[in-house]
Design an enzyme around this catalytic site. Structure first.
Site, PDB file in Angstrom:
ATOM      1  N   SER A 194      14.461  64.814  24.343  1.00  0.00           N
ATOM      2  CA  SER A 194      13.091  64.157  23.959  1.00  0.00           C
ATOM      3  C   SER A 194      12.421  64.524  22.868  1.00  0.00           C
ATOM      4  O   SER A 194      13.205  64.335  21.668  1.00  0.00           O
ATOM      5  CB  SER A 194      12.166  64.173  25.052  1.00  0.00           C
ATOM      6  OG  SER A 194      11.141  63.219  25.190  1.00  0.00           O
ATOM      7  N   HIS A 195      11.212  64.863  22.765  1.00  0.00           N
ATOM      8  CA  HIS A 195      10.350  65.162  21.554  1.00  0.00           C
ATOM      9  C   HIS A 195      10.566  66.365  20.968  1.00  0.00           C
ATOM     10  O   HIS A 195      10.011  66.983  19.929  1.00  0.00           O
ATOM     11  CB  HIS A 195       8.860  64.899  21.803  1.00  0.00           C
ATOM     12  CG  HIS A 195       8.563  65.918  23.127  1.00  0.00           C
ATOM     13  ND1 HIS A 195       9.039  65.618  24.410  1.00  0.00           N
ATOM     14  CD2 HIS A 195       7.941  66.783  23.151  1.00  0.00           C
ATOM     15  CE1 HIS A 195       8.529  66.581  25.222  1.00  0.00           C
ATOM     16  NE2 HIS A 195       7.633  67.235  24.596  1.00  0.00           N
ATOM     17  N   ASP A 359       9.003  59.063  19.370  1.00  0.00           N
ATOM     18  CA  ASP A 359       9.767  60.264  19.383  1.00  0.00           C
ATOM     19  C   ASP A 359      11.180  60.272  19.465  1.00  0.00           C
ATOM     20  O   ASP A 359      11.945  59.388  19.085  1.00  0.00           O
ATOM     21  CB  ASP A 359       9.055  61.101  20.655  1.00  0.00           C
ATOM     22  CG  ASP A 359       9.899  60.359  21.848  1.00  0.00           C
ATOM     23  OD1 ASP A 359      10.127  59.249  22.081  1.00  0.00           O
ATOM     24  OD2 ASP A 359       9.963  61.186  22.830  1.00  0.00           O
ATOM     25  N   ASP A 361      13.920  60.513  21.654  1.00  0.00           N
ATOM     26  CA  ASP A 361      14.685  59.590  22.250  1.00  0.00           C
ATOM     27  C   ASP A 361      14.142  58.184  22.672  1.00  0.00           C
ATOM     28  O   ASP A 361      14.649  57.339  23.221  1.00  0.00           O
ATOM     29  CB  ASP A 361      15.055  59.940  23.847  1.00  0.00           C
ATOM     30  CG  ASP A 361      13.605  60.399  24.731  1.00  0.00           C
ATOM     31  OD1 ASP A 361      12.625  60.378  23.930  1.00  0.00           O
ATOM     32  OD2 ASP A 361      14.097  60.356  25.802  1.00  0.00           O
ATOM     33  N   ASP A 363      11.178  57.133  24.032  1.00  0.00           N
ATOM     34  CA  ASP A 363      10.276  56.655  24.916  1.00  0.00           C
ATOM     35  C   ASP A 363       8.817  56.856  24.861  1.00  0.00           C
ATOM     36  O   ASP A 363       8.038  56.517  25.668  1.00  0.00           O
ATOM     37  CB  ASP A 363      10.919  57.361  26.242  1.00  0.00           C
ATOM     38  CG  ASP A 363      10.753  58.792  26.226  1.00  0.00           C
ATOM     39  OD1 ASP A 363      10.437  59.349  25.358  1.00  0.00           O
ATOM     40  OD2 ASP A 363      10.915  59.560  27.416  1.00  0.00           O
ATOM     41  N   ARG A 364       8.468  57.680  23.793  1.00  0.00           N
ATOM     42  CA  ARG A 364       6.900  57.857  23.488  1.00  0.00           C
ATOM     43  C   ARG A 364       6.506  57.243  22.465  1.00  0.00           C
ATOM     44  O   ARG A 364       7.476  56.485  21.517  1.00  0.00           O
ATOM     45  CB  ARG A 364       6.719  59.318  23.331  1.00  0.00           C
ATOM     46  CG  ARG A 364       7.232  60.421  24.650  1.00  0.00           C
ATOM     47  CD  ARG A 364       6.794  61.702  24.427  1.00  0.00           C
ATOM     48  NE  ARG A 364       7.401  62.495  25.621  1.00  0.00           N
ATOM     49  CZ  ARG A 364       6.657  63.590  26.042  1.00  0.00           C
ATOM     50  NH1 ARG A 364       5.746  64.107  25.605  1.00  0.00           N
ATOM     51  NH2 ARG A 364       7.335  63.974  27.038  1.00  0.00           N
ATOM     52  N   LYS A 459       9.591  55.095  30.281  1.00  0.00           N
ATOM     53  CA  LYS A 459       8.515  54.828  29.269  1.00  0.00           C
ATOM     54  C   LYS A 459       9.202  54.303  28.196  1.00  0.00           C
ATOM     55  O   LYS A 459      10.416  54.759  28.064  1.00  0.00           O
ATOM     56  CB  LYS A 459       7.539  55.921  29.156  1.00  0.00           C
ATOM     57  CG  LYS A 459       8.226  57.206  28.709  1.00  0.00           C
ATOM     58  CD  LYS A 459       7.473  58.269  28.677  1.00  0.00           C
ATOM     59  CE  LYS A 459       7.943  59.837  28.605  1.00  0.00           C
ATOM     60  NZ  LYS A 459       8.332  60.570  29.777  1.00  0.00           N
TER      61      LYS A 459
END
Length: 636
Positions: A194-195, A359, A361, A363-364, A459
């Site tokens: 992720s982030h 971010d 991947d 999703d943010r 998300k």
């Protein structure tokens, strides 16, 4: 024709004549796969799998042909040789709120990834994958390419019928969910931390999403962890590495791999959700300037096709738009600290009208106006309040609204005004999925820059950006050239005037020593156990204090210890949580919220408005005493 061989990279293969053991290693020398062999011969070099979009230097351009002897051949279904590779349990493979995340050096340890993938298949009912279709994608970070080949071979070894993998191994987390749903796949693997930062010294991660595109529930992740503690073999198909650089299908008897465009299915979904012509009319205005920072992460692969090619934005509106394995030495977390370059542009003299970032991947998201930051808690509330009129997907109105427990109560007030069902869930997107599948939820969000809806089961960063652009476009659709446009700040302040403002801030203390962080959380739990309504904390009167427990209204499952809450009679809240998304140490998060209905106070700086509560939180928790930290890593 498929050959029954095990194909490994020549430059990273070591053969010992004494032990007759073959080892495949990563670029940093860690063992990925180890097995004795009886004989070997060289193959001619295959075509390079160099990934120009990722701008990396290591490629899979030579192979070693081997026959594995200690790996027992357990089946040859229609010509595919399946080897049973002996292994043993490895400690520390319990998943967090979004899969398993560790340092790259851990994942490149011998059979570390292979064990977890095999444990996953051991945990699923055979009908959930046998002869079925699985999706594979990732954020482009370091080790994704090697991991893709391992996952594909173990999937084939366990009887999966087909793998849909994004070109170059690229596919954003929202897009994986979208592809699972459109293609009616049995599930999918997402390779991402992720982030968190990427590169040989940083983070890697893996998670599994189920057939509606949602992250695997705890009932499955708990089984996976249990199986990692008893695993004894990995079922590995003896097939060549797949060329991920070209679209198309590769077949090996009854198993196939299709390399797909990672953007097309997702873009088609966005066309069905939004009025893209309305957004295009905004982005094409000479008096409106837009910038999107992809942070050298996965949305760089989506930004040009969507914002430039489809919506007509200027090519120079995309910043850091090339996905890189190490995210350009950056931290792909779209907040005021790590997206500082974008923040400086938006707060600079004559900044753009609208800025956004996503971010690692995809999703943010972070949303900014000129000189104005939209908190994630406000963002989801404002999207929900405007969705029915501005976004075609919600023409009939949202079914329900939900937020994670630490997220501010701004969304609660929208649900109350619109008379919609409302849910408060633990942190973790999987908790929204059950509500969506049951038809109870349409729009939801987390204060950690995650916003989304039931169009998928993750998300979705680009969805949030398009939702905001839809709102701004709708508010300005009748504005003539030269007329003052309704700005991001205007929309937010109008919302505050209607619903009141929930001042909100989050303090992150990253990579604390786990022992001290756990002692701090235990300290506040002890305080909660002795607390009672009416207790005074300075000028604040306690309404209740607890350690949040959630009972799912759909399946009645219960999760506990999801965050320690102190809720006061004026609506103010202090929340303490340990994050499950890091790869090392512990991240302590403190959430502070205060509701303010008085419009004359809405312009106050959040840190000033919240200072009494912040001081109280630090005093009650004794955070400095337990962790040694005197200031947070990130303030949101």
């Amino acid at each position: 024709m498929a050959t029954s061989c095990c194909c490994l990279r020549l430059e990273n293969v070591i053969f010992s004549s004494t032990s007759r053991k073959l080892r495949q290693t990563s670029a940093n020398g860690s063992v990925l796969f180890s097995s004795p062999i009886s004989s070997f011969s060289l193959l001619s070099p295959s075509s390079s799998l160099f990934y120009p979009v990722l701008k990396t230097s290591h490629s899979l351009h030579s192979y070693l042909h081997v026959k594995a002897s200690s790996s027992t051949a357990i089946a040859e279904p229609e010509g595919i040789k399946i080897n049973s590779v002996p292994t043993k349990p490895i400690e520390g493979q319990k998943t967090g709120t979004s899969g398993l995340r560790k340092k790259v050096k851990v994942f490149t340890g011998e059979n570390y990834l292979a064990n977890w993938i095999q444990a996953l298949f051991n945990s699923l009912p055979p009908e959930d994958y046998k002869n079925g279709v699985l999706v594979l994608g990732g954020d482009g970070r370091y080790f994704n390419r090697e991991a893709s080949q391992i996952i594909i071979k173990i999937a084939a070894g366990n009887g999966v019928g087909k793998i849909l993998v994004g070109k170059e191994g690229i596919m954003s987390t929202p897009a994986v969910s979208a592809v699972i749903r459109k293609r009616k796949a049995n599930g999918g693997f997402i390779m991402s931390a992720s982030h968190n930062p990427g590169g040989p010294e940083y983070d890697w991660g893996i998670k599994f999403n189920y057939n509606s595109g949602q992250p695997a529930p705890e009932s499955i992740t708990d089984k996976i962890y249990g199986n990692t503690l008893s695993i004894s073999e990995v079922k590995m198909a003896d097939i060549p590495d797949v060329d991920l650089s070209s679209l198309g299908v590769t077949e090996h008897a009854n198993f196939s791999i299709e390399v797909v465009d990672p953007v097309s299915d997702y873009l088609e979904l966005m066309e069905n959700v939004f009025d893209l012509e309305l957004i295009k009319s905004l982005l094409s205005r000479s008096d409106f300037r837009f910038i999107f920072d992809a942070m050298h992460a996965v949305t760089g692969a989506y930004a040009k096709p969507i914002f430039v090619d489809k919506l007509g934005a200027s090519p120079d509106s995309i910043s850091n738009g090339v996905p890189l394995e190490d995210f350009g030495h950056g931290h792909p977390d779209p907040n005021l600290t790590y997206a500082k370059d974008l923040v400086n542009i938006m707060y600079g003299e004559n900044g753009p009208d609208f800025g956004a970032a996503s971010d690692g991947d995809g999703d943010r998201n972070m949303i900014l106006g000129r000189g104005f930051f939209v908190t994630p808690s406000d963002s989801v509330a404002i999207i929900a309040a405007n969705a029915q009129e501005a976004i075609p997907y919600f023409t009939s109105g949202p079914k329900g609204l939900a937020r994670s427990m630490p997220t501010s109560g701004a969304l609660d007030r929208v649900a109350e005004k619109l008379n919609l069902p409302f849910f408060e869930v633990p942190t973790g997107w999987k908790f929204f999925g059950n509500l969506m599948d049951a038809g109870k939820l349409s729009i939801c969000g987390e204060e950690s820059f995650g916003t989304g809806s039931d169009h998928i089961r993750e998300k979705d960063g680009i969805w949030a950006v398009l939702a905001w652009l839809s709102i701004i476009a709708y508010r300005n659709k009748d504005k003539k050239p030269g007329e003052k446009l309704v700005s991001v700040a205007d929309v937010v302040k109008e919302h505050w005037a209607t619903y009141g403002r929930n001042f909100f801030s989050r303090y992150d203390y990253e990579e604390c020593e786990s022992e001290g962080a756990n002692k701090m959380i235990q300290n506040v739990r002890d305080i909660v156990s002795k607390s009672k309504p009416g207790d005074q904390y300075g000028k604040y009167t306690l309404q209740f204090a607890d350690d949040f427990t959630y009972t799912d209204p759909v399946d009645a499952s219960v999760v506990s210890k999801q965050g320690v809450r102190f809720v006061f009679t004026d609506g103010s809240r202090i929340i303490f949580r340990l994050s499950g998304t890091g790869s090392a140490g512990a991240t302590v998060r403190i959430y502070i919220e205060q509701y303010e209905p008085d419009v004359s106070k809405h312009e106050m700086d959040a840190q000033i408005a919240l200072k009494p509560l912040i001081d109280l939180a630090l005093s009650v928790s004794k955070l400095k005493d337990f962790t040694g930290r005197d200031k947070p890593t990130v303030i949101t």
